[in-house]
Design a protein around this motif. Structure first.
Motif, PDB file in Angstrom:
ATOM      1  N   LEU A 219       2.925  -4.243  -7.109  1.00 47.09           N
ATOM      2  CA  LEU A 219       1.664  -6.035  -6.942  1.00 47.09           C
ATOM      3  C   LEU A 219       3.208  -7.060  -7.117  1.00 47.09           C
ATOM      4  O   LEU A 219       2.371  -7.958  -6.169  1.00 47.09           O
ATOM      5  CB  LEU A 219       2.349  -4.973  -8.460  1.00 47.09           C
ATOM      6  N   ARG A 220       4.508  -6.357  -6.254  1.00 49.84           N
ATOM      7  CA  ARG A 220       5.160  -7.510  -6.029  1.00 49.84           C
ATOM      8  C   ARG A 220       4.973  -7.604  -5.003  1.00 49.84           C
ATOM      9  O   ARG A 220       4.966  -8.810  -4.701  1.00 49.84           O
ATOM     10  CB  ARG A 220       7.279  -7.327  -6.747  1.00 49.84           C
ATOM     11  N   TYR A 221       5.414  -6.843  -4.029  1.00 54.27           N
ATOM     12  CA  TYR A 221       5.624  -7.151  -1.891  1.00 54.27           C
ATOM     13  C   TYR A 221       3.609  -7.647  -1.796  1.00 54.27           C
ATOM     14  O   TYR A 221       2.652  -7.874  -1.095  1.00 54.27           O
ATOM     15  CB  TYR A 221       5.047  -5.594  -1.794  1.00 54.27           C
ATOM     16  N   ALA A 222       2.576  -7.302  -2.400  1.00 54.19           N
ATOM     17  CA  ALA A 222       1.027  -7.442  -2.836  1.00 54.19           C
ATOM     18  C   ALA A 222       1.406  -9.075  -3.318  1.00 54.19           C
ATOM     19  O   ALA A 222       0.500  -9.750  -2.645  1.00 54.19           O
ATOM     20  CB  ALA A 222       0.092  -7.079  -4.188  1.00 54.19           C
ATOM     21  N   ALA A 223       1.857  -9.055  -3.925  1.00 60.11           N
ATOM     22  CA  ALA A 223       1.526 -10.878  -4.548  1.00 60.11           C
ATOM     23  C   ALA A 223       2.442 -11.786  -3.254  1.00 60.11           C
ATOM     24  O   ALA A 223       2.154 -12.569  -2.748  1.00 60.11           O
ATOM     25  CB  ALA A 223       2.435 -11.043  -6.408  1.00 60.11           C
TER      26      ALA A 223
ATOM     27  N   GLU B  67       0.807  -1.083  -0.192  1.00 63.31           N
ATOM     28  CA  GLU B  67      -0.131   0.037  -0.042  1.00 63.31           C
ATOM     29  C   GLU B  67       1.249   1.126  -0.377  1.00 63.31           C
ATOM     30  O   GLU B  67       0.048   2.133  -0.668  1.00 63.31           O
ATOM     31  CB  GLU B  67      -0.859   0.031   1.520  1.00 63.31           C
ATOM     32  N   LEU B  68       2.084   1.261   0.913  1.00 70.03           N
ATOM     33  CA  LEU B  68       2.892   2.625   0.625  1.00 70.03           C
ATOM     34  C   LEU B  68       3.281   3.005  -0.819  1.00 70.03           C
ATOM     35  O   LEU B  68       3.953   4.235  -1.097  1.00 70.03           O
ATOM     36  CB  LEU B  68       4.169   2.116   1.489  1.00 70.03           C
ATOM     37  N   PHE B  69       3.465   1.786  -1.174  1.00 67.48           N
ATOM     38  CA  PHE B  69       4.347   2.064  -2.465  1.00 67.48           C
ATOM     39  C   PHE B  69       3.109   2.108  -3.457  1.00 67.48           C
ATOM     40  O   PHE B  69       2.929   3.410  -4.671  1.00 67.48           O
ATOM     41  CB  PHE B  69       4.853   0.880  -3.097  1.00 67.48           C
ATOM     42  N   GLU B  70       2.158   1.814  -3.646  1.00 70.22           N
ATOM     43  CA  GLU B  70       0.862   2.031  -4.531  1.00 70.22           C
ATOM     44  C   GLU B  70       0.295   3.508  -3.959  1.00 70.22           C
ATOM     45  O   GLU B  70       0.250   4.077  -5.596  1.00 70.22           O
ATOM     46  CB  GLU B  70       0.176   0.799  -3.750  1.00 70.22           C
ATOM     47  N   THR B  71       0.484   4.082  -2.584  1.00 68.41           N
ATOM     48  CA  THR B  71      -0.167   5.223  -2.787  1.00 68.41           C
ATOM     49  C   THR B  71       0.705   6.535  -2.369  1.00 68.41           C
ATOM     50  O   THR B  71       0.462   8.034  -2.455  1.00 68.41           O
ATOM     51  CB  THR B  71      -0.295   5.440  -1.147  1.00 68.41           C
ATOM     52  N   GLY B  72       2.177   6.168  -2.720  1.00 70.17           N
ATOM     53  CA  GLY B  72       3.656   6.604  -2.047  1.00 70.17           C
ATOM     54  C   GLY B  72       3.470   7.519  -0.992  1.00 70.17           C
ATOM     55  O   GLY B  72       4.740   8.293  -0.924  1.00 70.17           O
ATOM     56  N   TRP B  73       3.030   6.500  -0.394  1.00 70.67           N
ATOM     57  CA  TRP B  73       3.201   7.317   1.375  1.00 70.67           C
ATOM     58  C   TRP B  73       4.527   6.876   1.595  1.00 70.67           C
ATOM     59  O   TRP B  73       5.275   7.215   2.677  1.00 70.67           O
ATOM     60  CB  TRP B  73       2.366   6.648   2.429  1.00 70.67           C
ATOM     61  N   ALA B  74       5.491   6.149   0.761  1.00 67.56           N
ATOM     62  CA  ALA B  74       6.646   5.309   1.168  1.00 67.56           C
ATOM     63  C   ALA B  74       7.225   6.360   0.138  1.00 67.56           C
ATOM     64  O   ALA B  74       9.042   5.707   0.335  1.00 67.56           O
ATOM     65  CB  ALA B  74       7.542   4.031   0.553  1.00 67.56           C
TER      66      ALA B  74
ATOM     67  N   ARG C 110       4.184   1.509  -8.709  1.00 65.13           N
ATOM     68  CA  ARG C 110       3.076   0.069  -8.924  1.00 65.13           C
ATOM     69  C   ARG C 110       3.667  -1.592  -9.175  1.00 65.13           C
ATOM     70  O   ARG C 110       3.021  -2.319  -8.719  1.00 65.13           O
ATOM     71  CB  ARG C 110       2.158   0.499  -9.869  1.00 65.13           C
ATOM     72  N   GLN C 111       4.460  -0.655  -9.507  1.00 68.77           N
ATOM     73  CA  GLN C 111       5.594  -2.586 -10.029  1.00 68.77           C
ATOM     74  C   GLN C 111       5.620  -2.925  -8.316  1.00 68.77           C
ATOM     75  O   GLN C 111       5.961  -4.477  -8.360  1.00 68.77           O
ATOM     76  CB  GLN C 111       6.208  -2.406 -11.223  1.00 68.77           C
TER      77      GLN C 111
END
Length: 148
Positions: A17-21, A1-8, A13-14
């Motif tokens: 997706l890798r962390y979510a997978a 979520e941090l990488f998807e939203t930019g909070w980190a 996005r990639q």
């Protein structure tokens, strides 16, 4: 979520997706949910959407309320998996029991309008709107201010 939203930092996005997978492979309901949502957002075909929804179903079966609500919406609208109103209402109820204000609001709207039901049930709708409003759902509060 941090990488998807930019909070980190920057959005990536990639990496998201890798962390979510990875989290999904470990069976984490939150990981399954995020993986499914990312896949659904990037889906180009119904086959891609079905793949994301199958992952979402796993999270919903584990009782994750966000997955239940999103899956309920897909089932209610008949998107990709076909319409299953009874299962949709069941999932909205499960999510609502966990305090998901969006699920409660959706139930209120469904019963208020009688959507895909035999008839409206405004008393039941009001109960759902009240529960959603108590949890801070702004639109539920608007529905309660207007006569049903």
């Amino acid at each position: 979520e941090l990488f998807e939203t930019g909070w980190a930092g920057e959005k990536d996005r990639q990496t998201a997706l890798r962390y979510a997978a990875s989290a999904a492979q470990n069976g984490s309901p939150l990981g399954l949910y995020h993986h499914a949502i990312l896949l659904l957002a990037d889906a180009r075909t119904d086959a891609d959407r079905r793949s994301g929804l199958r992952i979402l179903e796993r999270a919903a079966r584990q009782g994750f309320f966000l997955a239940q609500t999103v899956l309920a919406n897909y089932l209610f609208e008949g998107q990709v998996l076909g319409r299953d109103v009874d299962e949709s209402l069941r999932l909205f109820e499960l999510a609502g029991e966990q305090g998901d204000r969006n699920a409660l609001f959706n139930l209120g709207r469904i019963y208020d309008a009688g959507l895909n039901l035999d008839a409206p049930d405004t008393a039941r709708a009001r109960t759902y709107f009240l529960a959603a409003a108590r949890l801070g759902h702004p639109q539920a509060q608007n529905y309660l201010r207007e006569p049903m």
